[in-house]
Design a protein around this motif. Structure first.
Motif, PDB file in Angstrom:
ATOM      1  N   PHE A   1       0.054  -0.929  11.408  1.00 16.29           N
ATOM      2  CA  PHE A   1       0.844   0.317  11.888  1.00 16.29           C
ATOM      3  C   PHE A   1      -0.325   1.153  11.992  1.00 16.29           C
ATOM      4  N   LYS A   2      -1.307   1.206  11.284  1.00 20.48           N
ATOM      5  CA  LYS A   2      -2.309   2.072  11.296  1.00 20.48           C
ATOM      6  C   LYS A   2      -2.728   2.544  13.159  1.00 20.48           C
ATOM      7  N   ASN A   3      -3.375   1.238  13.857  1.00 22.21           N
ATOM      8  CA  ASN A   3      -3.919   0.850  14.679  1.00 22.21           C
ATOM      9  C   ASN A   3      -2.231   1.522  16.389  1.00 22.21           C
ATOM     10  N   GLN A   4      -0.913   1.424  15.657  1.00 25.71           N
ATOM     11  CA  GLN A   4      -0.603   1.505  17.071  1.00 25.71           C
ATOM     12  C   GLN A   4       0.003   3.097  17.461  1.00 25.71           C
ATOM     13  N   VAL A   5       0.365   3.535  15.356  1.00 22.54           N
ATOM     14  CA  VAL A   5      -0.332   5.048  15.691  1.00 22.54           C
ATOM     15  C   VAL A   5      -0.977   5.945  15.839  1.00 22.54           C
ATOM     16  N   THR A   6      -1.865   4.978  15.770  1.00 19.23           N
ATOM     17  CA  THR A   6      -3.199   6.398  15.956  1.00 19.23           C
ATOM     18  C   THR A   6      -3.343   6.353  18.017  1.00 19.23           C
TER      19      THR A   6
ATOM     20  N   VAL B   1       0.692  -1.023  -0.218  1.00 14.49           N
ATOM     21  CA  VAL B   1       0.178  -0.436  -0.050  1.00 14.49           C
ATOM     22  C   VAL B   1       1.378   1.043   0.367  1.00 14.49           C
ATOM     23  N   SER B   2       0.487   2.070  -0.878  1.00 15.55           N
ATOM     24  CA  SER B   2       0.994   3.418  -0.559  1.00 15.55           C
ATOM     25  C   SER B   2       0.573   4.725  -0.706  1.00 15.55           C
ATOM     26  N   PHE B   3       0.658   5.523   0.456  1.00 13.92           N
ATOM     27  CA  PHE B   3      -0.405   6.651   1.281  1.00 13.92           C
ATOM     28  C   PHE B   3       1.179   7.489   2.118  1.00 13.92           C
ATOM     29  N   GLN B   4       0.049   8.912   2.279  1.00 10.49           N
ATOM     30  CA  GLN B   4       0.264   9.715   3.063  1.00 10.49           C
ATOM     31  C   GLN B   4      -0.167   9.842   4.421  1.00 10.49           C
ATOM     32  N   LEU B   5       0.558  10.381   5.634  1.00 10.91           N
ATOM     33  CA  LEU B   5       0.440  10.219   7.000  1.00 10.91           C
ATOM     34  C   LEU B   5       0.538  11.484   7.220  1.00 10.91           C
ATOM     35  N   ASN B   6      -0.128  12.990   7.815  1.00 12.67           N
ATOM     36  CA  ASN B   6      -0.008  13.699   8.400  1.00 12.67           C
ATOM     37  C   ASN B   6      -0.117  13.850  10.077  1.00 12.67           C
ATOM     38  N   CYS B   7       1.282  14.351  10.361  1.00 14.63           N
ATOM     39  CA  CYS B   7       0.950  14.430  12.177  1.00 14.63           C
ATOM     40  C   CYS B   7       1.980  15.873  12.553  1.00 14.63           C
ATOM     41  N   ASP B   8       1.091  16.269  13.972  1.00 15.09           N
ATOM     42  CA  ASP B   8       2.191  17.573  13.997  1.00 15.09           C
ATOM     43  C   ASP B   8       3.878  17.010  14.788  1.00 15.09           C
ATOM     44  N   TYR B   9       4.239  17.923  14.526  1.00 15.20           N
ATOM     45  CA  TYR B   9       5.730  17.627  15.302  1.00 15.20           C
ATOM     46  C   TYR B   9       5.543  17.152  16.633  1.00 15.20           C
ATOM     47  N   ASN B  10       5.017  17.324  17.432  1.00 10.89           N
ATOM     48  CA  ASN B  10       5.196  16.293  18.404  1.00 10.89           C
ATOM     49  C   ASN B  10       5.144  15.095  18.374  1.00 10.89           C
ATOM     50  N   SER B  11       3.997  14.382  17.474  1.00 11.26           N
ATOM     51  CA  SER B  11       3.806  13.581  16.913  1.00 11.26           C
ATOM     52  C   SER B  11       4.320  12.627  16.418  1.00 11.26           C
ATOM     53  N   ILE B  12       5.704  12.646  15.453  1.00 10.94           N
ATOM     54  CA  ILE B  12       6.533  12.443  14.587  1.00 10.94           C
ATOM     55  C   ILE B  12       7.727  11.378  15.219  1.00 10.94           C
TER      56      ILE B  12
ATOM     57  N   GLY C   1      -2.924   9.469  19.421  1.00  8.20           N
ATOM     58  CA  GLY C   1      -4.154   9.787  20.325  1.00  8.20           C
ATOM     59  C   GLY C   1      -5.577   9.757  19.033  1.00  8.20           C
ATOM     60  N   GLY C   2      -5.194   9.921  17.562  1.00  9.89           N
ATOM     61  CA  GLY C   2      -6.067  10.258  17.318  1.00  9.89           C
ATOM     62  C   GLY C   2      -5.251  11.037  16.219  1.00  9.89           C
ATOM     63  N   LYS C   3      -4.088  12.109  16.362  1.00  8.21           N
ATOM     64  CA  LYS C   3      -4.187  12.775  15.513  1.00  8.21           C
ATOM     65  C   LYS C   3      -3.407  12.977  14.315  1.00  8.21           C
ATOM     66  N   ALA C   4      -2.593  11.584  13.795  1.00 11.25           N
ATOM     67  CA  ALA C   4      -2.026  10.917  13.005  1.00 11.25           C
ATOM     68  C   ALA C   4      -3.131  10.943  11.799  1.00 11.25           C
ATOM     69  N   VAL C   5      -3.082  11.793  10.724  1.00 14.17           N
ATOM     70  CA  VAL C   5      -4.081  11.357   9.832  1.00 14.17           C
ATOM     71  C   VAL C   5      -3.856  10.815   8.396  1.00 14.17           C
TER      72      VAL C   5
ATOM     73  N   GLU D   1       9.927  11.789   4.040  1.00 12.98           N
ATOM     74  CA  GLU D   1       9.698  13.503   4.231  1.00 12.98           C
ATOM     75  C   GLU D   1       9.860  14.093   4.061  1.00 12.98           C
ATOM     76  N   GLU D   2       8.779  15.731   4.367  1.00  7.31           N
ATOM     77  CA  GLU D   2       8.281  16.699   3.962  1.00  7.31           C
ATOM     78  C   GLU D   2       8.226  17.921   5.378  1.00  7.31           C
ATOM     79  N   TYR D   3       8.718  18.804   5.868  1.00  5.50           N
ATOM     80  CA  TYR D   3       8.401  19.773   6.841  1.00  5.50           C
ATOM     81  C   TYR D   3       8.037  20.906   6.209  1.00  5.50           C
ATOM     82  N   GLY D   4       6.638  21.276   7.041  1.00  4.83           N
ATOM     83  CA  GLY D   4       6.174  21.725   6.505  1.00  4.83           C
ATOM     84  C   GLY D   4       5.454  22.753   7.575  1.00  4.83           C
ATOM     85  N   ALA D   5       4.019  23.790   7.704  1.00  2.00           N
ATOM     86  CA  ALA D   5       3.406  23.995   8.639  1.00  2.00           C
ATOM     87  C   ALA D   5       3.022  22.136   9.778  1.00  2.00           C
ATOM     88  N   ASP D   6       3.409  21.641   9.383  1.00  2.00           N
ATOM     89  CA  ASP D   6       3.213  20.054  10.222  1.00  2.00           C
ATOM     90  C   ASP D   6       4.267  18.968   9.375  1.00  2.00           C
TER      91      ASP D   6
END
Length: 210
Positions: free
Chosen positions: A182-187, A135-146, A191-195, A162-167
């Motif tokens: 992987f998805k369950n562990q990241v979530t 599977v191929s996908f993009q995962l967005n998260c804030d700097y506290n979660s990376i 706390g469900g903040k990663a998209v 990796e791309e660093y911008g506002a998030d």
């Protein structure tokens, strides 16, 4: 998709048997035309050799299989090379074994062993990858979660661009069978903040440790 192996980068192997040199060149091929072009290239490179024997398989189910003894006794060269590909479950690959005759006849059994061993040596020196459902996908998260996400990725041997911008945006390709874990562990870790973005199916390639 059933898992299979393929050559991603060329390789070369060589053995010497009773002063005869057997030089195996291994290539990744997508179609028969590519395979024939590589064979002609090898014939020109080793123009003074006596034999250029080969085998290639193309397709997920090896729909196209060709081999040639190129003047060697029937069944002593092309088939042993083809068997290396078949037994290794290696697809979309060409092996050309060039022989410089050393003056001593090897006999049927000696030729079969020499062509098989040289083909194996070529494969061992090529870059071989495993192909499976991915599977191929993009995962967005804030700097506290990376940091948490990269720890999970390291544990599961997952790589990303990796791309660093506002998030932070992670572009990930991975094995399909590992995605839900992987998805369950990241979530859980974020706390469900990663998209997670749109999931696309791909043929995933992973390196094989030698």
């Amino acid at each position: 998709m059933e898992e299979y192996l393929m050559v991603e980068a060329p390789g070369q192997g060589e053995i010497v048997e009773k002063k005869s040199r057997f030089i195996a060149n291994v290539f990744s091929v997508r179609n028969e035309e590519e395979a024939l072009a590589y064979i002609e290239e090898i014939k020109k490179k080793y123009w003074d050799a006596r034999h250029h024997c080969y085998a290639f398989v193309i397709g997920k189910n090896n729909e196209i299989q060709r081999f040639s003894d190129d003047g060697e006794p029937q069944g002593t060269a092309g088939k042993p090379i083809l068997e290396v590909l078949a037994k290794g479950n290696i697809h979309n690959t060409l092996i050309v074994v060039t022989r410089y005759f050393g003056g001593t006849l090897l006999g049927t059994g000696g030729l079969v062993r020499a062509y098989g061993q040289s083909a194996k040596a070529g494969i061992e020196n090529a870059k071989v990858v495993r192909v499976c459902d991915g599977v191929s996908f993009q995962l967005n998260c804030d700097y506290n979660s990376i940091g948490k996400i990269k720890y999970i990725m390291a544990q599961m041997n997952i790589m990303a661009e990796e791309e660093y911008g506002a998030d932070v945006a992670l572009h990930i390709n991975m094995r399909k069978q590992d995605f839900e874990l992987f998805k369950n562990q990241v979530t859980d870790a974020t706390g469900g903040k990663a998209v997670f973005g749109e999931i696309q199916s791909i043929a995933y390639k992973e390196n094989i440790e030698k």
